[in-house]
Every structure is written in structure tokens, then in C-alpha cells.
Design an enzyme around this catalytic site. Structure first.
Site, PDB file in Angstrom:
ATOM      1  N   TYR A  66      64.512  18.877 -52.164  1.00  0.00           N
ATOM      2  CA  TYR A  66      63.134  19.078 -51.726  1.00  0.00           C
ATOM      3  C   TYR A  66      62.955  18.394 -50.370  1.00  0.00           C
ATOM      4  O   TYR A  66      62.788  17.175 -50.280  1.00  0.00           O
ATOM      5  CB  TYR A  66      62.141  18.492 -52.727  1.00  0.00           C
ATOM      6  N   PHE A 221      56.826  28.179 -62.267  1.00  0.00           N
ATOM      7  CA  PHE A 221      56.000  29.374 -62.105  1.00  0.00           C
ATOM      8  C   PHE A 221      54.962  29.430 -63.231  1.00  0.00           C
ATOM      9  O   PHE A 221      54.816  30.463 -63.887  1.00  0.00           O
ATOM     10  CB  PHE A 221      56.840  30.653 -62.113  1.00  0.00           C
ATOM     11  N   PRO A 222      54.218  28.353 -63.483  1.00  0.00           N
ATOM     12  CA  PRO A 222      53.284  28.332 -64.615  1.00  0.00           C
ATOM     13  C   PRO A 222      52.088  29.255 -64.451  1.00  0.00           C
ATOM     14  O   PRO A 222      51.370  29.498 -65.421  1.00  0.00           O
ATOM     15  CB  PRO A 222      52.837  26.867 -64.667  1.00  0.00           C
ATOM     16  N   LEU A 223      51.895  29.763 -63.230  1.00  0.00           N
ATOM     17  CA  LEU A 223      50.801  30.712 -62.989  1.00  0.00           C
ATOM     18  C   LEU A 223      51.346  32.092 -62.620  1.00  0.00           C
ATOM     19  O   LEU A 223      50.662  32.905 -62.008  1.00  0.00           O
ATOM     20  CB  LEU A 223      49.876  30.186 -61.892  1.00  0.00           C
ATOM     21  N   GLY A 224      52.563  32.362 -63.037  1.00  0.00           N
ATOM     22  CA  GLY A 224      53.190  33.631 -62.712  1.00  0.00           C
ATOM     23  C   GLY A 224      54.133  33.465 -61.547  1.00  0.00           C
ATOM     24  O   GLY A 224      54.332  32.363 -61.020  1.00  0.00           O
ATOM     25  N   PRO A 228      56.057  37.602 -53.815  1.00  0.00           N
ATOM     26  CA  PRO A 228      55.007  38.581 -53.505  1.00  0.00           C
ATOM     27  C   PRO A 228      55.104  39.827 -54.386  1.00  0.00           C
ATOM     28  O   PRO A 228      56.192  40.307 -54.690  1.00  0.00           O
ATOM     29  CB  PRO A 228      55.277  38.923 -52.029  1.00  0.00           C
TER      30      PRO A 228
END
Length: 308
Positions: A66, A221-224, A228
Site C-alpha cells: 500500500y 469490496f463490501p459495497l460491490g 467500473p
């Protein structure tokens, strides 16, 4: 309030108490992946980590790759021994500046060992509480080719050796399928990090196995999907309706659903914005009643669109 309900600093644990291996931690942690966005404002980067701790976060997820060590370096300076923060890192990739992708895979046993050593150095510690082995055998993300195609058993062998040498306390796996998860169980896994959200629930069988085995489930990816054109939790009509009824944001509802869905779920939402951090932590106070949960559970999973 019991000792398990508060962090070492006396703050109520964000999202309540959860288990990560042998350790009790806040169910809402902090993902450090976005910290390199603050590379030109180190004070702001330090401040957001300190604010997370003040808000009851004692579980930070990071990696040497990171920002090529930037996130780890900030954590090293921001986290104090008395905070008793549980720092989790991961191996399996390394920075690749100037390449077509900011990362390149580093899956070979000797590369995993080198990555652990790099994390120890940049974090300024002698032992990493938990290290996740990030596999590269399925989408999304980089897929291993050539000499980066490494058998899981060979990878687990070096991870176990690093544990036995006292360099890591616990082992997790990331980006795995059911067969890989079952093969990894004998090492005594502390957690699994997979892409998982309200709209991506193909790994439900793995989640149930982790509940049975006492293994933390830590979704990314907890919100999808972050890619894109892929499904996003915050676009779902049911999510928008529940958010409006509770006066919350759709993102908060998506995160709250995860906390309600299974007791072993731990969240590591990342941000470089203090207000966003506070909204993420506030998710832990959201109560979803049976009607709201029924409406959210009825949202169809479209993992195939995300995982490719």
C-alpha cells in the site's frame, strides 16, 4: 460495559466486539489501502489513523504494497503501544512502479518470506499479529501465470515456518475458493478475506464454514465491485429505500447488512477522509429490523458479474 466491549484506550469498540484468531477486536476496523492518497499530507494521514483509534477501532488492515510502504510507515508512527491495536498485513504482491499495473504478483515462497520481512521492517515490529496470504488463482484482479503459479501447500508451508520462527502470530487467506479454504484449515486459520457484499454472495457456503470453524470473515469490496460497470450495493432500490427510512446513507446500510448477516463478519472499510471514517464507524450503531433485513436479503446476488 465489560472489558471486551472497550478498547485499550477505553473507547467502546466500533461495531461491538468480534474475534480475530485468539484476539477480541472491534468489528469495524480500518483499511489502510487509501492512506497513500495522503502521501503529500502526512499530518492528515497520521490524524485519520489516530481518529480511527479514538472512535474505537483497534483492528487495522494494511500491506507493505500500500503505497510502497507509506501506509505501514504511517501506522508505525501513529499507533502507540498503549493503543494495543491489532495490525493485520498481507503478502502475495509487491509494488511495481512504472508497470501496467501498480502491483505485480509475488506468490513464490521466497517472495512471501521477503514480504513478511519488509512488513516487519516498515511497521517497526518484531512479530506481525496476523498475515493474510493473498492468492491469485481467480478473478477479479491479477491472475498468476508462469512461475507465479504456486501450489497452496508450498505457500502455507512457508507461512507456517514464519509462524514457527515467531515472525507472525496467526495466518489468514485471501481471495480463495472453497477447495483452497478446506486445504488451508489445518494451519489454524484466523480469517478469510474474500470479495463479498450484498450483491456478491456466491461465497455463502464458505462463510457458513467459517462460522462453524470460528474463522473471521473479512470482506473486501463490501459495497460491490470497485471495477467500473460492475454491480454496486449503493445502486440497489432496496438499499436506497432502507437508507431513506432510517436517515442513513446507502453505503452505511450496505455495511450494516454485513454486520447483521453473520456474527463472524469484521469490516475494514478504508478511507482518506475523516468524515467518511466517522460515517463508517457509525454503521455499528445501525439496527436493521426483520422487515429491512428481509428486503435486503431479497436483493439478488450477481457475483458472476463481479468475479468474471
Amino acid at each position: 460495559m465489560t472489558s471486551t466491549d472497550t478498547t485499550a484506550t477505553g473507547s467502546p469498540r466500533a461495531g461491538g466486539a468480534g474475534r480475530l484468531g485468539a484476539r477480541t477486536v472491534s468489528r469495524i476496523g480500518f483499511g489502510a489501502m487509501q492512506l497513500p492518497r495522503l502521501r503529500d499530507d502526512r499530518a492528515a494521514a497520521l490524524a485519520i489513523v489516530r481518529r480511527a483509534i479514538e472512535l474505537g477501532v483497534d483492528h487495522i488492515d494494511t500491506a507493505q504494497f500500500y503505497g510502497d510502504g507509506f501506509a505501514n510507515d504511517v501506522i508505525r508512527e501513529a499507533v502507540r503501544p498503549e493503543d494495543d491495536v491489532y495490525v493485520v498485513s498481507k503478502v502475495g504482491a509487491t509494488p511495481h512502479s512504472g508497470g501496467p499495473h501498480p502491483l505485480r504478483l509475488a506468490q513464490r515462497p521466497e517472495e512471501l518470506r521477503a514480504s513478511v520481512e519488509d512488513n516487519l521492517k516498515s511497521l517497526g515490529i518484531d512479530r506481525i499479529p496476523l498475515v493474510n496470504l493473498r492468492r491469485a488463482s481467480r478473478a477479479p484482479g491479477l491472475i498468476a501465470e508462469g512461475d507465479q503459479v504456486v501450489d497452496l501447500d508450498d505457500q502455507l508451508a512457508v507461512m507456517t515456518a514464519l509462524h514457527d520462527e515467531g515472525k507472525i502470530d496467526a495466518i489468514g487467506v485471501s481471495h480463495v475458493g472453497m477447495d483452497e479454504l478446506r486445504r488451508a484449515l489445518p494451519v489454524g486459520l484466523a480469517c478469510v478475506q474474500n470479495a463479498y457484499s450484498l450483491v456478491a454472495r456466491d461465497d455463502e457456503e464458505m462463510l457458513r464454514l467459517c462460522v462453524a470453524e470460528g474463522i473471521a470473515w473479512v470482506p473486501y469490496f463490501p459495497l460491490g465491485s470497485a471495477f467500473p460497470g460492475m454491480p454496486k450495493v449503493t445502486d440497489e432500490a432496496a438499499v436506497l429505500a432502507v437508507a431513506e427510512s432510517l436517515g442513513r446513507t446507502p453505503a452505511q446500510i450496505g455495511l450494516a447488512w454485513l454486520l447483521h448477516h453473520a456474527p463472524n463478519v469484521l469490516l475494514i472499510p478504508g478511507t482518506a477522509d475523516a468524515a467518511h471514517l466517522e460515517a463508517n464507524v457509525a454503521t455499528g450503531a445501525i439496527s436493521l429490523d426483520a422487515a429491512a433485513l428481509d428486503a435486503l436479503d431479497a436483493v439478488p446476488t450477481r457475483s458472476g458479474e463481479i468475479l468474471g
